[in-house]
Design a protein around this motif. Structure first.
Motif, PDB file in Angstrom:
ATOM      1  N   THR A 409     -21.976  25.316 -23.608  1.00 26.64           N
ATOM      2  CA  THR A 409     -21.231  26.304 -22.826  1.00 26.64           C
ATOM      3  C   THR A 409     -21.195  25.940 -21.347  1.00 26.64           C
ATOM      4  OG1 THR A 409     -23.263  27.641 -22.713  1.00 26.64           O
ATOM      5  CG2 THR A 409     -21.641  28.237 -24.381  1.00 26.64           C
ATOM      6  N   TYR A 410     -22.210  25.207 -20.894  1.00 27.17           N
ATOM      7  CA  TYR A 410     -22.178  24.721 -19.506  1.00 27.17           C
ATOM      8  C   TYR A 410     -21.070  23.674 -19.351  1.00 27.17           C
ATOM      9  CZ  TYR A 410     -23.435  21.983 -15.399  1.00 27.17           C
ATOM     10  OH  TYR A 410     -23.387  21.300 -14.217  1.00 27.17           O
ATOM     11  N   GLY A 411     -21.018  22.747 -20.311  1.00 28.22           N
ATOM     12  CA  GLY A 411     -20.005  21.694 -20.207  1.00 28.22           C
ATOM     13  C   GLY A 411     -18.607  22.186 -20.521  1.00 28.22           C
ATOM     14  N   TRP A 412     -18.511  23.026 -21.563  1.00 33.04           N
ATOM     15  CA  TRP A 412     -17.227  23.600 -21.988  1.00 33.04           C
ATOM     16  C   TRP A 412     -16.212  22.478 -22.232  1.00 33.04           C
ATOM     17  CZ3 TRP A 412     -17.458  28.379 -23.629  1.00 33.04           C
ATOM     18  CH2 TRP A 412     -16.299  29.117 -23.832  1.00 33.04           C
ATOM     19  N   SER A 413     -15.182  22.390 -21.410  1.00 36.93           N
ATOM     20  CA  SER A 413     -14.138  21.361 -21.613  1.00 36.93           C
ATOM     21  C   SER A 413     -14.226  20.243 -20.575  1.00 36.93           C
ATOM     22  CB  SER A 413     -12.753  22.016 -21.546  1.00 36.93           C
ATOM     23  OG  SER A 413     -12.567  22.645 -20.291  1.00 36.93           O
ATOM     24  N   TYR A 421     -15.447  12.236 -14.475  1.00 33.97           N
ATOM     25  CA  TYR A 421     -16.031  10.915 -14.675  1.00 33.97           C
ATOM     26  C   TYR A 421     -16.085  10.176 -13.336  1.00 33.97           C
ATOM     27  CZ  TYR A 421     -15.729  11.712 -19.678  1.00 33.97           C
ATOM     28  OH  TYR A 421     -15.904  12.220 -20.949  1.00 33.97           O
ATOM     29  N   LYS A 422     -17.187  10.346 -12.637  1.00 40.62           N
ATOM     30  CA  LYS A 422     -17.373   9.712 -11.328  1.00 40.62           C
ATOM     31  C   LYS A 422     -17.872   8.285 -11.526  1.00 40.62           C
ATOM     32  CE  LYS A 422     -16.443  13.813  -9.875  1.00 40.62           C
ATOM     33  NZ  LYS A 422     -17.314  14.604  -9.016  1.00 40.62           N
ATOM     34  N   PRO A 426     -19.864   9.402 -17.375  1.00 38.83           N
ATOM     35  CA  PRO A 426     -19.614  10.711 -17.998  1.00 38.83           C
ATOM     36  C   PRO A 426     -20.519  11.776 -17.393  1.00 38.83           C
ATOM     37  CG  PRO A 426     -20.901   9.328 -19.468  1.00 38.83           C
ATOM     38  CD  PRO A 426     -20.499   8.461 -18.320  1.00 38.83           C
ATOM     39  N   PRO A 427     -20.157  13.047 -17.531  1.00 41.60           N
ATOM     40  CA  PRO A 427     -21.030  14.122 -17.042  1.00 41.60           C
ATOM     41  C   PRO A 427     -22.434  14.016 -17.640  1.00 41.60           C
ATOM     42  CG  PRO A 427     -18.889  14.990 -17.687  1.00 41.60           C
ATOM     43  CD  PRO A 427     -18.920  13.562 -18.121  1.00 41.60           C
ATOM     44  N   THR A 428     -23.416  14.438 -16.876  1.00 46.14           N
ATOM     45  CA  THR A 428     -24.815  14.267 -17.281  1.00 46.14           C
ATOM     46  C   THR A 428     -25.118  14.975 -18.591  1.00 46.14           C
ATOM     47  OG1 THR A 428     -25.322  14.284 -14.911  1.00 46.14           O
ATOM     48  CG2 THR A 428     -27.180  14.381 -16.429  1.00 46.14           C
ATOM     49  N   LEU A 433     -27.066  15.348 -24.761  1.00 40.60           N
ATOM     50  CA  LEU A 433     -26.772  15.859 -26.105  1.00 40.60           C
ATOM     51  C   LEU A 433     -27.089  14.855 -27.207  1.00 40.60           C
ATOM     52  CD1 LEU A 433     -23.372  17.646 -25.416  1.00 40.60           C
ATOM     53  CD2 LEU A 433     -25.476  18.757 -26.174  1.00 40.60           C
ATOM     54  N   LEU A 434     -27.264  13.592 -26.869  1.00 37.69           N
ATOM     55  CA  LEU A 434     -27.401  12.558 -27.884  1.00 37.69           C
ATOM     56  C   LEU A 434     -28.608  12.776 -28.780  1.00 37.69           C
ATOM     57  CD1 LEU A 434     -26.467   9.404 -25.754  1.00 37.69           C
ATOM     58  CD2 LEU A 434     -25.032  10.651 -27.381  1.00 37.69           C
TER      59      LEU A 434
END
Length: 488
Positions: A409-413, A421-422, A426-428, A433-434
């Motif tokens: 829910t924090y990441g959402w979309s 994508y800096k 990818p976002p942290t 999640l892996l």
């Protein structure tokens, strides 16, 4: 503390009806040599446990006021004559001062309670050195892992185990009985050669925490560096914006939940690996690799560190609106909205996302708190195995699932937004999640009836390829033996 206060039991009176703890032998007198803090606490505990205590001191008149009134304080020679079991509560370098008492110490049981200042400071243990000075005595090592505070406050407020070792079984039995009467749990560590290891135990600083702490620090440094690149370095290089102010609060607060989430999944990952090993080899009797065995033994510490990071994340999150930078950005947004003549910036999707995100996070933190509390020895000892297993295993897995929902829910979309994508990083949260998702998927697979039933059989002793003997009658009426595989 006054002499009158020292005479009072530090534990409230409890009825002994139905109590299985042993009672002190009638008329047993226990001696204590020394007048330091530990000797005083030991005398208090012995008196409260019903023993007659005689304290040997070089200055009995000056030291008498420090001990309970029920304890007799006299010279060392007189104290030794009145007791068969004597606690030697003096430092190793002062053992030689007792040599004058060698004649009266013959046949006595000496309980060495001393510790060293450094691990393996001497070639031989203090107890072995004391035994060499008094070969006519029986030396028992014990009570050195118990603190003076535990002795005064009672065994229920500290470590209950008393490690004991000696070359004389009868002497160990006598000291063990005294420890039981005092409310402690004696643990036989074997012969006198174990004394060195027992003396090293109080000197070790969190021996079971080293690997989990280094693991947590390693994860923190990795995620902190990753977030620093994304949140501070990228804006400075691409947009020439100085975002260094984010480091103390925002970058740290983004790092802490990553560490907590991954650490929580690492609590349950070794169980998954162990189950895979048992399924692959078809037995529970095959020894796990050393690294996996060590991992399984450190799960409690890893879980507590996960809770610690989650608690810090909650505190940091509450402090976010207090920052001056947050206030400036809030005012700047309000001014920009006024200039653009926008009446509202309400986004229904974002409102729901944050409501769900915070609510699920609170639930996850509550479950982690429950796991942390029940891992404490005083709480765990009050639970039976089924209750403890349900909380630590079932509720722990639920906590991992809810933490995963909190992360999603924090990441959402955002995972599908190319602006996130800096430097093509990818976002942290996608990295965190892996491991948890791997554990969750594996747990779901193991819960399937076909796999769960096989795993349950293995853990109950069934082995793949094991042959079972059976007996069949032959054509002549005689019985002949045969074999069959247990996995047929």
């Amino acid at each position: 503390m006054s002499r009158g206060d020292m005479a009072k039991p530090l534990l409230g009176h409890r009825s002994t009806e139905g109590d299985s703890s042993p009672t002190p032998p009638a008329g047993r007198t226990v001696g204590v040599l020394g007048s330091g803090d530990f000797a005083r606490s030991l005398a208090v505990r012995l008196v409260c446990s019903g023993f007659k205590v005689v304290v040997g001191s070089r200055n009995p008149k000056r030291k008498a006021s420090l001990f309970p009134a029920a304890a007799e304080v006299t010279f060392q020679a007189e104290a030794v004559k009145k007791a068969d079991v004597i606690f030697v509560a003096i430092f190793r370098e002062h053992y030689s001062t007792l040599c004058d008492l060698a004649d009266v110490l013959v046949g006595k049981i000496l309980v060495d309670v001393s510790n060293n200042t450094e691990i393996n400071h001497h070639k031989e243990s203090n107890a072995e050195y004391l035994a060499s000075l008094f070969p006519a005595c029986t030396v028992v090592k014990g009570f050195n892992v118990v603190s003076a505070w535990t002795l005064q406050s009672g065994a229920r407020d500290g470590n209950k185990q008393v490690l004991i070792c000696s070359n004389n079984q009868e002497a160990k039995r006598t000291v063990a009985e005294i420890a039981q009467v005092m409310g402690f749990t004696p643990v036989d560590m074997g012969c006198m050669s174990s004394a060195c290891e027992i003396e090293n135990i109080p000197l070790r600083l969190l021996p079971a925490w080293k690997i989990p702490i280094f693991l947590a620090l390693g994860l923190f440094l990795c995620f902190f560096t990753y977030n620093l690149i994304r949140q501070v370095i990228h804006p400075y290089i691409r947009e020439q914006k100085n975002k260094l102010y984010k480091i103390p609060i925002e970058v740290v607060n983004t790092t802490l939940p990553c560490v907590s989430y991954v650490m929580l999944s690492l609590v349950y990952l070794p169980g998954v690996l162990a189950a895979c090993s048992q399924l692959y080899y078809g037995t529970k009797y095959r020894r796990f690799p050393d690294w996996l065995d060590q991992w399984l033994q450190h799960r409690k510490q890893i879980g507590l560190l996960s809770f610690f990071c989650a608690a810090l994340h909650a505190v940091y999150s509450l402090c976010l609106p207090m920052r001056r930078s947050h206030r400036y950005l809030l005012i700047e947004t309000a001014v920009k909205q006024a200039v653009e003549k926008k009446m509202t910036i309400w986004v229904e999707e974002e409102v729901w996302r944050m409501e769900i995100y915070i609510s699920v996070g609170i639930i996850a933190l509550g479950l982690l708190s429950l796991l942390a509390i029940t891992s404490l020895p005083s709480i765990a000892n009050s639970l039976n195995w089924r209750e403890f297993s349900f909380i630590q295993s079932s509720l722990g897995f639920i906590a991992l699932v809810i933490s995963t929902l909190h992360t999603l829910t924090y990441g959402w979309s955002r995972a599908f937004d190319e602006n996130q994508y800096k430097f093509y990083l990818p976002p942290t949260y996608t990295l965190t999640l892996l491991v948890p998702c791997t554990v969750i998927i594996a747990k779901i697979i193991f819960s399937l009836p076909c796999i769960h039933h096989r795993l349950l059989r293995i853990r109950r002793g069934w082995e793949k390829g094991r042959y079972v003997k059976f007996v069949l009658p032959s054509a002549t009426g005689e019985f002949s033996s045969g074999e069959t595989s247990s996995n047929v």
